[in-house]
Design a protein around this motif. Structure first.
Motif, PDB file in Angstrom:
ATOM      1  N   HIS A   9       0.839  -1.207   0.000  1.00 52.84           N
ATOM      2  CA  HIS A   9       0.000   0.000   0.000  1.00 52.84           C
ATOM      3  C   HIS A   9       0.875   1.259   0.000  1.00 52.84           C
ATOM      4  N   CYS A  13       0.703   3.660  -3.179  1.00 60.12           N
ATOM      5  CA  CYS A  13      -0.144   4.856  -2.951  1.00 60.12           C
ATOM      6  C   CYS A  13       0.533   5.927  -2.111  1.00 60.12           C
ATOM      7  N   GLY A  38     -11.682   5.396   2.619  1.00 59.19           N
ATOM      8  CA  GLY A  38     -10.600   4.607   2.003  1.00 59.19           C
ATOM      9  C   GLY A  38      -9.270   5.213   2.396  1.00 59.19           C
ATOM     10  N   ALA A  39      -9.130   5.500   3.682  1.00 60.85           N
ATOM     11  CA  ALA A  39      -7.992   6.297   4.179  1.00 60.85           C
ATOM     12  C   ALA A  39      -6.664   5.560   4.119  1.00 60.85           C
ATOM     13  N   GLY A  40      -6.695   4.236   4.040  1.00 65.35           N
ATOM     14  CA  GLY A  40      -5.445   3.473   3.961  1.00 65.35           C
ATOM     15  C   GLY A  40      -4.560   3.733   5.167  1.00 65.35           C
ATOM     16  N   ARG A  43      -2.261   8.690   4.358  1.00 71.14           N
ATOM     17  CA  ARG A  43      -1.549   9.711   3.583  1.00 71.14           C
ATOM     18  C   ARG A  43      -2.260  11.064   3.655  1.00 71.14           C
ATOM     19  N   ASP A  59     -11.795   2.856   6.629  1.00 71.46           N
ATOM     20  CA  ASP A  59     -11.263   1.899   5.647  1.00 71.46           C
ATOM     21  C   ASP A  59     -11.773   0.516   6.045  1.00 71.46           C
ATOM     22  N   ARG A  60     -11.730  -0.413   5.072  1.00 71.38           N
ATOM     23  CA  ARG A  60     -12.189  -1.762   5.422  1.00 71.38           C
ATOM     24  C   ARG A  60     -11.023  -2.684   5.759  1.00 71.38           C
ATOM     25  N   LEU A  64      -4.185  -1.710   7.548  1.00 76.25           N
ATOM     26  CA  LEU A  64      -3.873  -0.338   7.115  1.00 76.25           C
ATOM     27  C   LEU A  64      -4.274   0.650   8.202  1.00 76.25           C
ATOM     28  N   ALA A  81     -14.822  -0.077   8.419  1.00 71.88           N
ATOM     29  CA  ALA A  81     -16.153  -0.232   7.820  1.00 71.88           C
ATOM     30  C   ALA A  81     -16.027  -0.291   6.315  1.00 71.88           C
ATOM     31  N   ASP A  82     -17.062  -0.815   5.689  1.00 74.15           N
ATOM     32  CA  ASP A  82     -17.143  -0.818   4.236  1.00 74.15           C
ATOM     33  C   ASP A  82     -17.768   0.503   3.793  1.00 74.15           C
ATOM     34  N   ALA A  83     -17.147   1.153   2.825  1.00 76.19           N
ATOM     35  CA  ALA A  83     -17.675   2.436   2.335  1.00 76.19           C
ATOM     36  C   ALA A  83     -19.053   2.261   1.697  1.00 76.19           C
ATOM     37  N   MET A 100      -7.835   9.644  -4.385  1.00 75.72           N
ATOM     38  CA  MET A 100      -7.139   8.632  -5.176  1.00 75.72           C
ATOM     39  C   MET A 100      -8.030   7.590  -5.840  1.00 75.72           C
ATOM     40  N   THR A 102     -10.604   6.093  -5.180  1.00 73.43           N
ATOM     41  CA  THR A 102     -11.188   4.989  -4.406  1.00 73.43           C
ATOM     42  C   THR A 102     -12.655   4.773  -4.765  1.00 73.43           C
ATOM     43  N   LEU A 106     -15.318   0.982  -5.904  1.00 71.32           N
ATOM     44  CA  LEU A 106     -16.535   0.475  -5.257  1.00 71.32           C
ATOM     45  C   LEU A 106     -17.435  -0.195  -6.284  1.00 71.32           C
TER      46      LEU A 106
HETATM   47  C1  LIG Z   1      -6.045   3.644  -3.644  1.00 76.36           C
HETATM   48  S1  LIG Z   1      -6.067   3.383  -1.894  1.00 76.36           S
HETATM   49  C2  LIG Z   1      -6.106   5.064  -1.322  1.00 76.36           C
HETATM   50  C3  LIG Z   1      -5.548   5.230   0.064  1.00 76.36           C
HETATM   51  C4  LIG Z   1      -5.502   6.650   0.605  1.00 76.36           C
HETATM   52  N1  LIG Z   1      -6.819   7.278   0.624  1.00 76.36           N
HETATM   53  C5  LIG Z   1      -4.588   7.506  -0.233  1.00 76.36           C
HETATM   54  O1  LIG Z   1      -5.109   8.367  -0.941  1.00 76.36           O
HETATM   55  O2  LIG Z   1      -3.378   7.326  -0.167  1.00 76.36           O
HETATM   56  C6  LIG Z   1      -7.720   2.770  -1.666  1.00 76.36           C
HETATM   57  C7  LIG Z   1      -8.095   2.484  -0.227  1.00 76.36           C
HETATM   58  O3  LIG Z   1      -9.508   2.245  -0.178  1.00 76.36           O
HETATM   59  C8  LIG Z   1      -9.770   1.128   0.645  1.00 76.36           C
HETATM   60  N2  LIG Z   1     -11.045   0.548   0.173  1.00 76.36           N
HETATM   61  C9  LIG Z   1     -11.281  -0.036  -1.019  1.00 76.36           C
HETATM   62  N3  LIG Z   1     -12.569  -0.436  -1.097  1.00 76.36           N
HETATM   63  C10 LIG Z   1     -13.148  -0.084   0.078  1.00 76.36           C
HETATM   64  C11 LIG Z   1     -14.452  -0.229   0.613  1.00 76.36           C
HETATM   65  N4  LIG Z   1     -15.422  -0.811  -0.074  1.00 76.36           N
HETATM   66  N5  LIG Z   1     -14.694   0.242   1.851  1.00 76.36           N
HETATM   67  C12 LIG Z   1     -13.717   0.830   2.575  1.00 76.36           C
HETATM   68  N6  LIG Z   1     -12.453   0.993   2.131  1.00 76.36           N
HETATM   69  C13 LIG Z   1     -12.171   0.541   0.889  1.00 76.36           C
HETATM   70  C14 LIG Z   1      -8.564   0.237   0.495  1.00 76.36           C
HETATM   71  O4  LIG Z   1      -8.422  -0.626   1.613  1.00 76.36           O
HETATM   72  C15 LIG Z   1      -7.429   1.262   0.376  1.00 76.36           C
HETATM   73  O5  LIG Z   1      -6.919   1.608   1.621  1.00 76.36           O
END
Ligand SMILES: C[S@@+](CC[C@H](N)C(=O)[O-])C[C@H]1O[C@@H](n2cnc3c(N)ncnc32)[C@H](O)[C@@H]1O
Length: 236
Positions: A9, A13, A38-40, A43, A59-60, A64, A81-83, A100, A102, A106
């Motif tokens: 990750h 990213c 989707g904070a990962g 960042r 984030d799910r 991370l 949680a799931d977004a 990014m 994200t 979905l």
């Molecule tokens: C491309 S990364 C972006 C991370 C961070 N926001 C950044 O900009 O550096 C996508 C993130 O979204 C999360 N993610 C993907 N699908 C998701 C969902 N359905 N619910 C919650 N988080 C999700 C992933 O686990 C990952 O951390």
């Protein structure tokens, strides 16, 4: 030994920074608190917290989020949680960010839009970055982009984009993830991410039934390593 989700990750990213000025400007201008979807590893969330904003990171992926908490030293609260349909009870936000691309990961965007609207105050803003059309490239005929490379505890990790395949409604970005162990052993595994085609205009149409009004989109310029983005701005 397989590389942890955190190393990949951060590698793929964590080094992007072209979008930070836009998120900071929105955070300064809009009401808080901020929800980073989707904070990962944080960042964006940690950057905004360092600039004095109250941020909740959703984030799910528990690994991370654990890393985010450690790096933030508790400055940013996290929600696992799931977004697509999160429910944070009575919590309400002035600004919800989806950095990014994200939102393009979905599969049920309407479920996300409904949940986002419910967690915004009246007049709050949802801001989502959307990758501009990726040009499909064929590794036989085009030069490959440079791999992302990181070193961690004696291991070398490299992630090399090898193809972008266009299909109706989605682009698939294919990468090869290579690890090199301290003893010289090498592994290589394919990885693919599917990005739905979403534009600010198409998202505005999808979001309208949930009570969002589109404002003129923002822009993040392309860098040597990243395509540019449109940033959909949807007002509750
Ligand atoms: C491309 S990364 C972006 C991370 C961070 N926001 C950044 O900009 O550096 C996508 C993130 O979204 C999360 N993610 C993907 N699908 C998701 C969902 N359905 N619910 C919650 N988080 C999700 C992933 O686990 C990952 O951390």
């Amino acid at each position: 030994v397989s590389a942890s989700v955190v190393v990949w990750h951060d590698l793929e990213c964590g080094r992007y920074s072209a979008d930070l000025p836009l998120w900071r400007a929105l955070a300064d201008r809009e009401a808080g608190p901020i929800l980073d979807v989707g904070a990962g590893t944080g960042r964006v969330a940690l950057d905004l917290a360092r600039h004095g904003h109250t941020v909740i990171a959703l984030d799910r992926d528990p690994e991370l989020l654990a890393t985010l908490e450690e790096r933030g030293d508790g400055a940013v609260a996290t929600v696992l949680a799931d977004a697509e349909g999160f429910d944070l009870a009575e919590a309400r936000f002035g600004l919800i960010l989806v950095p990014m691309q994200t939102i393009q990961l979905l599969s049920d965007r309407p479920a996300f839009l409904r949940a986002a609207r419910r967690h915004l105050i009246e007049g709050g803003l949802l801001a989502a970055a959307l990758a501009e059309a990726l040009e499909g490239f064929d590794p036989q005929t085009s030069a490959l982009p440079a791999p992302d490379v990181a070193r961690h505890e004696g291991w070398v990790y490299a992630s090399q984009p090898v193809a972008v395949r266009e299909r109706p409604g989605r682009s698939t970005i294919e990468r090869i993830r290579t690890t090199l162990a301290p003893d010289g052993a090498r592994t290589a595994e394919p990885d693919a991410i599917d990005l739905a085609h979403v534009t600010a205009a198409s998202l505005a149409r999808e979001a309208a039934p949930f009570g969002f009004t589109a404002e003129p989109p923002g822009r993040i310029e392309a860098t040597d390593e990243h395509v540019g983005s449109e940033v959909a701005l949807l007002r509750a």
